[in-house]
Design a protein around this motif. Structure first.
Motif, PDB file in Angstrom:
ATOM      1  N   ARG A  22     -14.527  57.288  82.545  1.00 52.51           N
ATOM      2  CA  ARG A  22     -14.947  57.784  81.493  1.00 52.51           C
ATOM      3  C   ARG A  22     -16.739  57.550  80.613  1.00 52.51           C
ATOM      4  O   ARG A  22     -16.757  57.422  79.810  1.00 52.51           O
ATOM      5  CB  ARG A  22     -14.116  56.727  79.894  1.00 52.51           C
ATOM      6  N   ASN A  23     -17.027  57.366  81.884  1.00 52.87           N
ATOM      7  CA  ASN A  23     -18.920  56.958  82.329  1.00 52.87           C
ATOM      8  C   ASN A  23     -18.764  55.144  81.403  1.00 52.87           C
ATOM      9  O   ASN A  23     -20.239  55.148  81.285  1.00 52.87           O
ATOM     10  CB  ASN A  23     -19.044  57.493  81.740  1.00 52.87           C
ATOM     11  N   ILE A  24     -17.692  54.169  81.020  1.00 57.65           N
ATOM     12  CA  ILE A  24     -18.182  52.799  80.954  1.00 57.65           C
ATOM     13  C   ILE A  24     -18.565  51.719  81.744  1.00 57.65           C
ATOM     14  O   ILE A  24     -17.868  51.860  82.934  1.00 57.65           O
ATOM     15  CB  ILE A  24     -16.810  52.353  79.747  1.00 57.65           C
ATOM     16  N   ILE A  25     -19.525  51.711  81.840  1.00 55.89           N
ATOM     17  CA  ILE A  25     -20.504  50.307  82.474  1.00 55.89           C
ATOM     18  C   ILE A  25     -19.290  49.126  82.195  1.00 55.89           C
ATOM     19  O   ILE A  25     -19.778  48.750  81.090  1.00 55.89           O
ATOM     20  CB  ILE A  25     -21.717  50.160  82.367  1.00 55.89           C
ATOM     21  N   ILE A  26     -18.597  48.208  83.531  1.00 53.03           N
ATOM     22  CA  ILE A  26     -18.435  47.241  83.001  1.00 53.03           C
ATOM     23  C   ILE A  26     -18.953  45.882  84.342  1.00 53.03           C
ATOM     24  O   ILE A  26     -18.425  46.189  84.999  1.00 53.03           O
ATOM     25  CB  ILE A  26     -17.007  46.752  83.136  1.00 53.03           C
ATOM     26  N   ASN A  27     -19.743  45.121  83.235  1.00 54.41           N
ATOM     27  CA  ASN A  27     -20.469  44.570  84.349  1.00 54.41           C
ATOM     28  C   ASN A  27     -19.207  42.656  84.746  1.00 54.41           C
ATOM     29  O   ASN A  27     -19.785  42.413  85.744  1.00 54.41           O
ATOM     30  CB  ASN A  27     -21.404  44.224  83.608  1.00 54.41           C
ATOM     31  N   GLU A  30     -13.366  39.893  84.156  1.00 52.21           N
ATOM     32  CA  GLU A  30     -12.835  39.173  84.036  1.00 52.21           C
ATOM     33  C   GLU A  30     -12.837  39.383  82.442  1.00 52.21           C
ATOM     34  O   GLU A  30     -12.346  38.725  81.491  1.00 52.21           O
ATOM     35  CB  GLU A  30     -12.577  37.822  84.705  1.00 52.21           C
ATOM     36  N   PHE A  31     -14.395  39.657  82.188  1.00 52.15           N
ATOM     37  CA  PHE A  31     -14.122  39.565  80.848  1.00 52.15           C
ATOM     38  C   PHE A  31     -13.466  40.647  79.744  1.00 52.15           C
ATOM     39  O   PHE A  31     -13.178  40.291  78.677  1.00 52.15           O
ATOM     40  CB  PHE A  31     -15.774  39.163  80.254  1.00 52.15           C
ATOM     41  N   ALA A  32     -13.987  41.801  80.943  1.00 52.52           N
ATOM     42  CA  ALA A  32     -13.147  42.673  79.969  1.00 52.52           C
ATOM     43  C   ALA A  32     -11.766  42.622  80.005  1.00 52.52           C
ATOM     44  O   ALA A  32     -10.857  43.232  79.488  1.00 52.52           O
ATOM     45  CB  ALA A  32     -13.729  44.183  81.312  1.00 52.52           C
ATOM     46  N   LYS A  33     -10.635  42.093  81.073  1.00 51.43           N
ATOM     47  CA  LYS A  33      -9.677  41.924  81.321  1.00 51.43           C
ATOM     48  C   LYS A  33      -8.929  41.124  79.759  1.00 51.43           C
ATOM     49  O   LYS A  33      -8.048  41.312  78.590  1.00 51.43           O
ATOM     50  CB  LYS A  33      -8.588  41.093  82.030  1.00 51.43           C
ATOM     51  N   ASN A  34      -9.773  39.962  79.629  1.00 47.76           N
ATOM     52  CA  ASN A  34      -9.361  39.194  79.163  1.00 47.76           C
ATOM     53  C   ASN A  34      -9.880  39.370  77.466  1.00 47.76           C
ATOM     54  O   ASN A  34      -8.859  39.992  76.436  1.00 47.76           O
ATOM     55  CB  ASN A  34     -10.695  37.884  78.763  1.00 47.76           C
ATOM     56  N   ALA A  35     -11.161  40.226  77.289  1.00 42.27           N
ATOM     57  CA  ALA A  35     -10.708  41.149  75.501  1.00 42.27           C
ATOM     58  C   ALA A  35      -9.719  42.049  75.407  1.00 42.27           C
ATOM     59  O   ALA A  35      -9.639  42.404  74.481  1.00 42.27           O
ATOM     60  CB  ALA A  35     -12.509  41.977  75.805  1.00 42.27           C
ATOM     61  N   LEU A  36      -9.712  42.369  76.152  1.00 40.30           N
ATOM     62  CA  LEU A  36      -8.574  44.115  76.598  1.00 40.30           C
ATOM     63  C   LEU A  36      -6.744  43.035  75.989  1.00 40.30           C
ATOM     64  O   LEU A  36      -6.525  43.393  75.319  1.00 40.30           O
ATOM     65  CB  LEU A  36      -8.188  44.542  78.018  1.00 40.30           C
ATOM     66  N   SER A  37      -7.042  42.105  76.235  1.00 43.04           N
ATOM     67  CA  SER A  37      -5.361  40.920  76.425  1.00 43.04           C
ATOM     68  C   SER A  37      -5.454  41.112  75.072  1.00 43.04           C
ATOM     69  O   SER A  37      -4.551  40.872  74.432  1.00 43.04           O
ATOM     70  CB  SER A  37      -5.419  39.986  77.216  1.00 43.04           C
ATOM     71  N   ASN A  38      -6.642  41.055  74.539  1.00 41.21           N
ATOM     72  CA  ASN A  38      -6.941  40.275  72.452  1.00 41.21           C
ATOM     73  C   ASN A  38      -6.494  40.813  72.418  1.00 41.21           C
ATOM     74  O   ASN A  38      -5.947  40.694  71.075  1.00 41.21           O
ATOM     75  CB  ASN A  38      -8.293  39.252  72.032  1.00 41.21           C
ATOM     76  N   LEU A  39      -7.250  42.443  72.256  1.00 34.91           N
ATOM     77  CA  LEU A  39      -8.091  43.657  71.480  1.00 34.91           C
ATOM     78  C   LEU A  39      -7.430  44.630  71.492  1.00 34.91           C
ATOM     79  O   LEU A  39      -7.357  45.613  71.079  1.00 34.91           O
ATOM     80  CB  LEU A  39      -9.635  43.665  71.340  1.00 34.91           C
ATOM     81  N   SER A  40      -6.589  44.854  72.430  1.00 32.31           N
ATOM     82  CA  SER A  40      -6.024  46.198  73.478  1.00 32.31           C
ATOM     83  C   SER A  40      -7.061  47.134  73.799  1.00 32.31           C
ATOM     84  O   SER A  40      -8.154  47.815  73.149  1.00 32.31           O
ATOM     85  CB  SER A  40      -5.168  46.785  71.841  1.00 32.31           C
ATOM     86  N   TYR A  41      -6.630  47.917  74.408  1.00 36.84           N
ATOM     87  CA  TYR A  41      -7.537  49.162  74.847  1.00 36.84           C
ATOM     88  C   TYR A  41      -7.530  49.995  73.581  1.00 36.84           C
ATOM     89  O   TYR A  41      -9.191  50.471  73.525  1.00 36.84           O
ATOM     90  CB  TYR A  41      -6.993  50.450  76.198  1.00 36.84           C
ATOM     91  N   TYR A  42      -6.981  50.593  72.753  1.00 36.51           N
ATOM     92  CA  TYR A  42      -7.057  51.359  71.545  1.00 36.51           C
ATOM     93  C   TYR A  42      -8.389  50.896  70.974  1.00 36.51           C
ATOM     94  O   TYR A  42      -9.902  51.751  70.176  1.00 36.51           O
ATOM     95  CB  TYR A  42      -6.007  51.733  70.864  1.00 36.51           C
ATOM     96  N   GLU A  63     -23.644  58.814  79.068  1.00 38.90           N
ATOM     97  CA  GLU A  63     -23.964  57.376  80.187  1.00 38.90           C
ATOM     98  C   GLU A  63     -24.724  56.230  79.668  1.00 38.90           C
ATOM     99  O   GLU A  63     -25.820  56.673  78.934  1.00 38.90           O
ATOM    100  CB  GLU A  63     -24.942  58.730  81.422  1.00 38.90           C
ATOM    101  N   GLY A  64     -24.607  54.647  80.345  1.00 35.02           N
ATOM    102  CA  GLY A  64     -24.706  54.107  80.262  1.00 35.02           C
ATOM    103  C   GLY A  64     -24.088  53.515  79.059  1.00 35.02           C
ATOM    104  O   GLY A  64     -24.677  52.046  78.702  1.00 35.02           O
ATOM    105  N   THR A  65     -23.650  53.627  78.854  1.00 38.04           N
ATOM    106  CA  THR A  65     -22.364  53.049  77.637  1.00 38.04           C
ATOM    107  C   THR A  65     -21.463  52.319  78.033  1.00 38.04           C
ATOM    108  O   THR A  65     -20.684  52.203  79.232  1.00 38.04           O
ATOM    109  CB  THR A  65     -21.358  53.804  77.106  1.00 38.04           C
ATOM    110  N   LYS A  66     -21.460  50.630  77.763  1.00 36.77           N
ATOM    111  CA  LYS A  66     -20.970  49.312  78.032  1.00 36.77           C
ATOM    112  C   LYS A  66     -20.289  48.821  77.820  1.00 36.77           C
ATOM    113  O   LYS A  66     -20.315  48.874  76.333  1.00 36.77           O
ATOM    114  CB  LYS A  66     -22.450  48.601  78.499  1.00 36.77           C
ATOM    115  N   PHE A  67     -19.265  48.348  78.536  1.00 38.19           N
ATOM    116  CA  PHE A  67     -18.341  47.815  77.822  1.00 38.19           C
ATOM    117  C   PHE A  67     -18.612  46.757  76.821  1.00 38.19           C
ATOM    118  O   PHE A  67     -18.138  46.687  75.382  1.00 38.19           O
ATOM    119  CB  PHE A  67     -17.251  47.153  78.824  1.00 38.19           C
ATOM    120  N   GLU A  68     -19.490  45.644  76.959  1.00 38.96           N
ATOM    121  CA  GLU A  68     -19.749  44.752  76.765  1.00 38.96           C
ATOM    122  C   GLU A  68     -20.651  44.664  74.726  1.00 38.96           C
ATOM    123  O   GLU A  68     -20.018  44.373  74.137  1.00 38.96           O
ATOM    124  CB  GLU A  68     -20.954  43.653  77.260  1.00 38.96           C
TER     125      GLU A  68
END
Length: 347
Positions: A22-27, A30-42, A63-68
């Motif tokens: 979906r064009n989201i940049i994930i740098n 591991e940080f992203a997984k931890n965030a998802l475990s705490n806050l949920s994808y939704y 384009e250019g949307t960053k997960f962080e």
């Protein structure tokens, strides 16, 4: 049963893969997984997609949307919710204080918890003490009475039941929701309602009826924001709310918004409207100064940062000069520069 669900379970790795599609940049995965475990994808992705979608109604981000950055916006949104919630609580307490004061003064401090019919004329919840214009007075006074019965295990109520010979209005208001307090205010007769309204709003140009209408809508709007924030709604994604009346808002906010801006939707029932009504109704220069200080502390570090070409105020659907508008309103209401108010509030 082989039902294919629209929203099947996905592992964290599958969620990351979906975000990248979906064009989201994930740098940092591991940080992203931890965030998802705490806050949920939704909460992190779907909650903010309308801000960064390429085309509304699709799932592809710009384009250019960053997960962080989505994570940062979520944290800012939570912090902003906490600020707004705190000052709505001050408004709630103020309403409860004013309603309990005028009810006590007008109708006394006694109520019979066993009189469910509310027909005792010595009782401040006697139904004829209140206006029948809305057709809801009996239902509302019975709800208030039930709060005493249902909350008899509440420490304060129980203390008064066991050690005192009455439960005064200012004790009852401790144990009722904001919404029920607004309902109590709504059935006050003209004299009592005018007292409460005048205590909140002073104006030489607006009639009492105009002030009452503004207060009614402002309280309903504040209640809706309070409830939605408490249930985790995003501050800038709340819709279908009571609208502040135009003439009163412009007058009471000292034209912090223009007629044209209001007609275009600004400050009708959005985040700016909540900030303005809080400054108008709190009637406390120190609280208002601290509100602005809290907002400044939240927004100032991000004023030069762009979230995929959108500044922090665009993200929250606020005008770029929102802090100055709030500051000027405080100055106009209290005839006191913000710096002086802040200085006094910290002494």
């Amino acid at each position: 049963m082989n039902t294919e669900y629209d929203k099947p379970f996905k592992t964290y790795d599958e969620m990351l893969s979906l975000m990248e599609k979906r064009n989201i940049i994930i740098n940092d995965k591991e940080f992203a997984k931890n965030a998802l475990s705490n806050l949920s994808y939704y909460s992190l992705i779907n909650g903010y997609k309308n801000t960064f979608l390429q085309v509304k109604g699709t799932d592809d981000f710009i384009e250019g949307t960053k997960f962080e950055e989505l994570y940062t916006i979520n944290q800012l949104d939570v912090s902003l919710n906490n600020i707004i919630f705190k000052y709505i609580l001050y408004l709630e307490r103020s309403l409860k204080s004013k309603v309990s004061y005028i009810v006590s003064q007008s109708f006394g401090v006694y109520t019979d918890k066993n009189d469910i019919s509310c027909t005792d004329s010595n009782d401040y919840l006697y139904y004829k003490n209140y206006s029948s214009s809305t057709g809801k007075r009996i239902d509302i006074v019975k709800k208030l009475k039930n709060c005493i019965i249902e909350n008899h295990h509440n420490n304060i109520i129980e203390h008064y039941i066991n050690t005192k010979n009455h439960i005064p209005p200012w004790i009852l208001t401790y144990n009722i929701p904001f919404g029920l307090t607004i309902e109590w205010y709504s059935i006050l007769k003209n004299a009592e309602k005018s007292y409460v309204c005048s205590a909140f709003i002073s104006s030489e140009t607006l009639s009492m009826d105009e002030r009452k209408e503004f207060l009614r809508q402002a309280l309903l709007l504040a209640r809706e924001y309070r409830n939605k924030i408490a249930h985790g709604n995003r501050t800038f994604n709340i819709s279908g709310l009571p609208v502040l009346p135009k003439n009163q808002l412009l007058e009471l906010s000292h034209y912090a918004v223009s007629s044209e801006e209001y007609n275009n939707g600004l400050a009708q029932c959005d985040l700016l409207s909540i900030l303005l009504l809080l400054v108008i109704l709190l009637n406390d220069k120190y609280l208002c100064a601290n509100l602005l200080s809290d907002l400044t502390s939240l927004f100032a570090p991000y004023e030069q940062h762009l979230f995929n070409n959108k500044n922090i105020y665009e993200i929250f659907n606020l005008p770029n000069d929102v802090l100055m508008r709030v500051k000027n309103l405080i100055d106009n209401i209290y005839n006191m520069p913000l710096e002086e108010a802040l200085s006094q509030s910290n002494t």
